[in-house]
Design a protein around this motif. Sequence first.
Motif, mmCIF file in Angstrom:
data_model
loop_
_atom_site.group_PDB
_atom_site.id
_atom_site.type_symbol
_atom_site.label_atom_id
_atom_site.label_comp_id
_atom_site.label_asym_id
_atom_site.label_seq_id
_atom_site.Cartn_x
_atom_site.Cartn_y
_atom_site.Cartn_z
ATOM 1 N N ASP A 37 0.838 -1.193 0.000
ATOM 2 C CA ASP A 37 0.000 0.000 0.000
ATOM 3 C C ASP A 37 0.875 1.246 0.000
ATOM 4 O OD1 ASP A 37 -2.820 0.971 0.224
ATOM 5 O OD2 ASP A 37 -1.974 2.007 1.954
ATOM 6 N N VAL A 38 0.431 2.253 -0.743
ATOM 7 C CA VAL A 38 1.220 3.470 -0.912
ATOM 8 C C VAL A 38 1.489 4.147 0.427
ATOM 9 C CG1 VAL A 38 1.304 5.742 -2.009
ATOM 10 C CG2 VAL A 38 0.244 3.802 -3.201
ATOM 11 N N GLY A 39 2.768 4.365 0.729
ATOM 12 C CA GLY A 39 3.157 5.135 1.906
ATOM 13 C C GLY A 39 2.874 4.468 3.234
ATOM 14 N N SER A 40 2.840 3.115 3.265
ATOM 15 C CA SER A 40 2.544 2.457 4.536
ATOM 16 C C SER A 40 3.297 1.143 4.650
ATOM 17 C CB SER A 40 1.038 2.196 4.662
ATOM 18 O OG SER A 40 0.667 1.066 3.895
ATOM 19 N N GLN A 41 3.078 0.454 5.763
ATOM 20 C CA GLN A 41 3.709 -0.838 6.019
ATOM 21 C C GLN A 41 2.771 -1.990 5.695
ATOM 22 O OE1 GLN A 41 6.922 -0.768 6.378
ATOM 23 N NE2 GLN A 41 7.403 -0.866 8.537
ATOM 24 N N TRP A 42 1.716 -1.726 4.940
ATOM 25 C CA TRP A 42 0.728 -2.754 4.635
ATOM 26 C C TRP A 42 1.042 -3.454 3.317
ATOM 27 C CZ3 TRP A 42 -3.374 -4.287 7.688
ATOM 28 C CH2 TRP A 42 -3.650 -3.480 8.789
ATOM 29 N N LEU A 43 1.002 -4.786 3.344
ATOM 30 C CA LEU A 43 1.115 -5.597 2.137
ATOM 31 C C LEU A 43 -0.264 -6.126 1.784
ATOM 32 C CD1 LEU A 43 4.211 -7.824 3.042
ATOM 33 C CD2 LEU A 43 4.208 -5.584 1.938
ATOM 34 N N ASN A 44 -0.523 -6.268 0.500
ATOM 35 C CA ASN A 44 -1.800 -6.828 0.083
ATOM 36 C C ASN A 44 -1.568 -8.078 -0.758
ATOM 37 O OD1 ASN A 44 -4.090 -6.656 -2.393
ATOM 38 N ND2 ASN A 44 -4.873 -6.614 -0.311
ATOM 39 N N PHE A 45 -2.322 -9.111 -0.434
ATOM 40 C CA PHE A 45 -2.287 -10.356 -1.182
ATOM 41 C C PHE A 45 -3.677 -10.608 -1.751
ATOM 42 C CE2 PHE A 45 1.057 -10.506 1.887
ATOM 43 C CZ PHE A 45 2.098 -11.218 1.295
ATOM 44 N N LEU A 46 -3.734 -11.257 -2.911
ATOM 45 C CA LEU A 46 -5.011 -11.581 -3.528
ATOM 46 C C LEU A 46 -5.200 -13.087 -3.564
ATOM 47 C CD1 LEU A 46 -5.099 -9.182 -6.621
ATOM 48 C CD2 LEU A 46 -6.230 -8.874 -4.410
#
Length: 320
Positions: free
Chosen positions: A166-175
């Motif tokens: 995620d832009v500008g954060s420590q979050w990863l996204n998985f699908l």
Amino acid sequence: MKILPGDLSKMRLYNIYYLCKECIGDIGGLDFASLANNQGFEMRHWEACKKSMTIIRQIPFLKDYVDDFYAMIPVFVREEINPRIDSNIRSKLLKKQKEIFDKMQAVIELYEGLDITSNENGIDVKMPPCGSLKEYMAYLKEIDFIFCQCPFLQHEDGEIRYNTVDVGSQWLNFLIMAASGTAAVGYILNNLAMLVDKAVQVKSHLLNLKQQEEILRSQELQNDMLEASIESFNVLKNHYLSEAVKEIENKNEDTVLQDGEERWKAEKSLEKLCNLMDKGVEIYASIDADRQIQVLFPALGGNVELPDNILKLIEDKKEG
């Protein structure tokens, strides 16, 4: 994704975009109809607008604008279905409504301009602060093992794939990539929620055993006594992990661990998840996942997402 209030100043950009996209129609749909004999104006579609205003108020940079908007409406008419106001208040509300609408529109255009893949059927992973790239990569390696090796997260018609940061954060996204019409998405998300829930329960037991081991090591016991104590701790640890995996298996009619290797992978995945969560890793279903799935995920202490009541408002608005 059952969530408690947290530090919303760190809300994910995608979530801000999602809320703006969901609510901008209601914000822009508020209009003001003239009353007969110049008796002022009536606010139309106020109920839908009010619900959406409550939702976007959770977005930090919009909070003050929404509060200002509410403050302009007289308290004695604020809860009416179609509040009646004079021309002076109408002019102020129109100006503030446009400011809010324009800011929401800017977020939507910005995010869509980044051309980032949709988050549907997604899993969000919050990474803890890392002091080095090596530490960050170590976390990723453990997450990869859980997602790719845990038998409860494997399905013949779907798999978990990395999507984006995620832009500008420590979050990863998985699908969850799955064939259309299959049960793979629900299967994987339900099992992941159960895995996270069990990790929350088991984590404290494992942490307690680790602390006791450290205390014993500091007491400089004889090797044979120390080894015997540590062995008993390992037996207890394996017992906690084994029982938790059996509980997940018993609740899941579609998954029967076929052999010792599968059981080992399930227990190892749970152990790794406990350790990751102890370090600050958090895992949820994405904000646009089905609410029935979201509420299965336990609320975690350091959460920076959305309060549960706001998620319910979003769901209610969709149903309405």
